[in-house]
Write an enzyme that holds these catalytic residues in place. Structure first.
Site, PDB file in Angstrom:
ATOM      1  N   TYR A 207     -30.915  11.847  75.172  1.00  0.00           N
ATOM      2  CA  TYR A 207     -31.672  10.709  75.677  1.00  0.00           C
ATOM      3  C   TYR A 207     -32.326  11.012  77.030  1.00  0.00           C
ATOM      4  CZ  TYR A 207     -29.307   7.903  72.059  1.00  0.00           C
ATOM      5  OH  TYR A 207     -28.858   7.385  70.876  1.00  0.00           O
TER       6      TYR A 207
ATOM      7  N   HIS B 217     -31.518  18.647  71.188  1.00  0.00           N
ATOM      8  CA  HIS B 217     -31.633  17.561  70.220  1.00  0.00           C
ATOM      9  C   HIS B 217     -32.114  16.273  70.849  1.00  0.00           C
ATOM     10  CE1 HIS B 217     -27.808  15.350  71.180  1.00  0.00           C
ATOM     11  NE2 HIS B 217     -27.594  16.475  71.795  1.00  0.00           N
TER      12      HIS B 217
ATOM     13  N   TYR C 251     -32.074   1.055  69.576  1.00  0.00           N
ATOM     14  CA  TYR C 251     -31.138   0.480  70.550  1.00  0.00           C
ATOM     15  C   TYR C 251     -31.144   1.269  71.841  1.00  0.00           C
ATOM     16  CZ  TYR C 251     -27.004   3.591  70.951  1.00  0.00           C
ATOM     17  OH  TYR C 251     -26.132   4.604  71.277  1.00  0.00           O
ATOM     18  N   ARG C 252     -31.754   2.475  71.828  1.00  0.00           N
ATOM     19  CA  ARG C 252     -31.668   3.387  72.971  1.00  0.00           C
ATOM     20  C   ARG C 252     -32.602   4.540  72.655  1.00  0.00           C
ATOM     21  NH1 ARG C 252     -25.699   5.955  73.932  1.00  0.00           N
ATOM     22  NH2 ARG C 252     -25.972   6.966  75.935  1.00  0.00           N
TER      23      ARG C 252
ATOM     24  N   ASP D 122     -18.325  10.132  70.601  1.00  0.00           N
ATOM     25  CA  ASP D 122     -18.040  11.362  69.856  1.00  0.00           C
ATOM     26  C   ASP D 122     -17.720  12.530  70.780  1.00  0.00           C
ATOM     27  OD1 ASP D 122     -18.872  10.804  66.810  1.00  0.00           O
ATOM     28  OD2 ASP D 122     -20.128   9.671  68.173  1.00  0.00           O
TER      29      ASP D 122
HETATM   30  C1  EUG Z   1     -24.111   9.091  67.996  1.00  0.00           C
HETATM   31  C2  EUG Z   1     -23.974   7.734  68.043  1.00  0.00           C
HETATM   32  C3  EUG Z   1     -24.763   6.996  68.890  1.00  0.00           C
HETATM   33  C4  EUG Z   1     -25.699   7.631  69.694  1.00  0.00           C
HETATM   34  C5  EUG Z   1     -25.827   8.998  69.660  1.00  0.00           C
HETATM   35  C6  EUG Z   1     -25.021   9.727  68.807  1.00  0.00           C
HETATM   36  C7  EUG Z   1     -23.252   9.767  67.066  1.00  0.00           C
HETATM   37  C8  EUG Z   1     -23.392  10.964  66.591  1.00  0.00           C
HETATM   38  C9  EUG Z   1     -24.000   4.935  68.057  1.00  0.00           C
HETATM   39  O1  EUG Z   1     -24.705   5.649  68.986  1.00  0.00           O
HETATM   40  O2  EUG Z   1     -26.465   6.864  70.515  1.00  0.00           O
HETATM   41  C10 EUG Z   1     -22.453  11.532  65.640  1.00  0.00           C
END
Ligand code: EUG
Length: 609
Positions: free
Chosen positions: A145, A448, A529-530, A205
């Site tokens: 992000y 990414h 959402y972001r 995560d």
């Molecule tokens: C993930 C989940 C997110 C996010 C970026 C990555 C999960 C990756 C629910 O939000 O903003 C496995």
């Protein structure tokens, strides 16, 4: 895995380091990434220190000298050294490690390290006096992000975490804590273990991020308390004019100058609930924040596989009532089987030698030989409570999903020790880990971007969003890696766009893909959402109902709180008056055009602030 890299820092060496229990896993992850890397550690800088907009070298030098007097010379560092992308555990605070545009484009001019809330206030006052934009980061691990990169090149990054990483309090009776910006999930978890408290945290995560930073960016974790912003309670905020604010019950002074006893117990106070405007905004710098913790409990993770890609709508329909009735215990994930391949940490070249997206039948052939078997979608859930409760919940869940023909249910004990489910089981019981960075081995020099739309938990809607992803990933030549994180009534559909940051073509395509994904989804009524800072303007622009009423409201607040426009201009698409309409907004193909040595902002160089 030829050479062994220097060991990543541990938590005892550095506030942002990795716990000892993960030291060897971190070392292996680092070695794997390096074995897959062709870029040099750094290249000589092509440009001098990037000055803030409309600032002369003299004015900048004077301003930096003043700031050094204010917070100590050693706490203000010019960004004049070669840029090093590093990796997750040794990440830069000078630029975006996962640069989409040129590595040297979204850079800060300097980094400042305040050591206290009152030093943050001095920095903010200094920024107003010198008219220099500042860009606060907690730990700078907002990966995918924008990381720690300022939206306006030449801003001074305020790295809060380096000297402000205290766990201010853990209240065992109230099951809550108060933390500073530099407290990572790793650090909070280890402290709770050290004190032997019967409490859980909730982790995303990856466990290296800032608890506070993730929550104000409205990040997500996976226990029943996975909505991080919803489980915060109370903030201390430095406003853009340097004033200090406490939200919630913290606004009511405690007896004899103490903190209010209900500050971490009741979220609002009296009057408008203000906390929300300090999330995903640029209205204030949150210097400490309260969080609710979970009581430890029994838990059982499981995996369910579904045989056909076309099962997707039926899976979503099965999830909805289970999620809304709270039979599903947490925020479960639904992943495409392609993810089973990339989470092994093996490169794409191990599975497929072509340069196109990996064909579906090749994924199928590999999956057939893996523990998940030849399947299409994989659901990871966890149930909580005592064994009897867990059993009765699992009975319902199994019988609902069994209605989808060919679905298979697995427990962790049915799967090999290196299978991803064991990492999922840790995350879903509040234990921060590192496993998810293994995605990044998919390509050499991998970077990414997350495309993160929200869809109702309803087949019809989820299908539209998924089909847009399928179509556009194919058009731009990217593998599709979807993970759906399910709350009650909606799902965060996260597509992880992995690109080689050594390839300008791939960067341009990744940016083009993002732009078209955002536009196509918005056309159908779905929004993110972001998003990455480079796509903030576009995403914010999709929330345009009634002649952009929401953005006009945000701008009214921004101009009232930050009349000089010093705090994170452009963050989340909110530009202060000084910048608006002067070419800073990225609404077209500016990102693609800037790849390969251009510069991102302002797009029309003519305008002065
Ligand atoms: C993930 C989940 C997110 C996010 C970026 C990555 C999960 C990756 C629910 O939000 O903003 C496995």
């Amino acid at each position: 895995m030829s050479t062994s890299q220097p060991p990543p820092p541990t938590l005892s060496e550095r506030y942002s380091g990795v716990p000892k229990r993960l030291a060897s896993i971190a070392q292996e992850a680092k070695n794997r990434l390096w074995s897959n890397k062709t870029l040099p550690e750094s290249v000589p800088r092509r440009r001098q220190v990037r000055l803030p907009p409309d600032t002369t070298q003299d004015a900048f030098d004077t301003a930096i000298a003043t700031l050094r007097r204010d917070i100590g010379a050693e706490n203000v560092v010019l960004n004049d050294r070669p840029l090093v992308d590093g990796w997750y555990l040794e990440h830069p605070n000078t630029h975006d490690a996962f640069h989409v545009v040129d590595q040297e484009d979204l850079v800060c001019s300097a980094v400042a390290y305040p050591g206290s809330t009152s030093e943050v206030q001095s920095v903010v006052k200094w920024a107003n006096e010198c008219a220099i934009p500042i860009y606060p980061i907690s730990m700078g691990r907002n990966v995918g992000y924008g990381g720690s990169a300022p939206r306006v090149p030449g801003s001074v990054v305020i790295d809060l975490g380096k000297r402000m990483h205290k766990i201010i309090n853990i209240d065992v009776e109230n099951a809550s804590c108060v933390v500073e910006p530099g407290v990572s999930y790793f650090a909070l978890y280890e402290e709770i273990q050290k004190r032997n408290l019967p409490l859980w945290i909730d982790t995303p995560d990856l466990g290296g991020g800032s608890v506070l930073g993730n929550a104000i960016d409205r990040g997500v974790g996976y226990t029943p308390m996975g909505d991080h912003f919803a489980n915060h309670c109370g903030m201390e905020v430095v406003l853009p004019n340097g004033e200090l604010l406490r939200t919630g019950m913290g606004a009511l002074p405690g007896k004899d100058g103490s903190d209010n006893p209900t500050w971490q117990s009741f979220q609002p106070s009296y009057g408008p609930y203000s906390d929300g405007i300090f999330s995903q905004s640029n209205f204030g710098i949150v210097t400490s924040m309260g969080f609710w913790l979970m009581h430890e409990t029994g838990h059982q993770s499981y995996m369910i596989t579904f045989p056909r890609d076309e099962d997707f709508p039926a899976i979503v329909e099965a999830i909805r009532p289970l999620a809304q009735k709270r039979i599903l215990g947490n925020i479960p994930q639904l992943r495409h089987v392609a993810q089973e391949l990339n989470v092994t940490g093996l490169p794409k070249s191990h599975w497929y030698s072509g340069s196109s997206p990996i064909p579906r039948d090749i994924i199928r052939q590999h999956a057939a030989r893996m523990p998940c078997g030849d399947c299409s979608w994989v659901f990871y859930g966890t149930q909580y409570g005592d064994p009897t409760g867990i059993k009765s919940q699992l009975d319902i869940i199994k019988s609902e999903f069994a209605k989808i023909k060919g679905s298979k249910f697995f427990l962790p004990k049915d799967l090999p020790v290196d299978h991803y489910i064991h990492s999922r089981a840790l995350v879903c019981s509040g234990v921060p880990v590192l496993r998810e960075i293994d995605w990044l081995n998919w390509k050499p020099n991998a970077a990414h971007l997350f495309f993160s739309p929200i869809t109702p938990t309803r087949a019809e809607d989820a299908q539209v969003v998924h089909e847009i992803n399928v179509r556009l990933h194919k058009k731009y030549g990217f593998d599709l890696f979807p993970t759906l994180c399910v709350a009650g009534r909606e799902m965060h559909y996260i597509a992880n766009i992995i690109y080689d940051r050594a390839s300008e073509d791939e960067k341009r395509s990744a940016a083009g893909l993002m732009r078209e994904l955002i536009a196509a989804s918005a056309n159908e009524g779905y929004g993110e959402y972001r998003t990455h800072i480079l796509f903030a303007d576009q995403v914010a622009g999709t929330y345009k109902w009634n002649n952009n009423a929401l953005m006009r409201f945000n701008e009214t607040i921004k101009d009232a709180l930050d009349p000089n426009g010093i705090l994170a201009p452009g963050r989340n698409g909110i530009w202060p008056r000084k910048y608006r309409g002067k070419g800073w907004e990225i609404l077209g193909s500016e990102v693609e055009k800037a790849v390969g040595g251009g510069t991102i902002s302002p797009s029309t160089v003519t305008s002065k602030l």
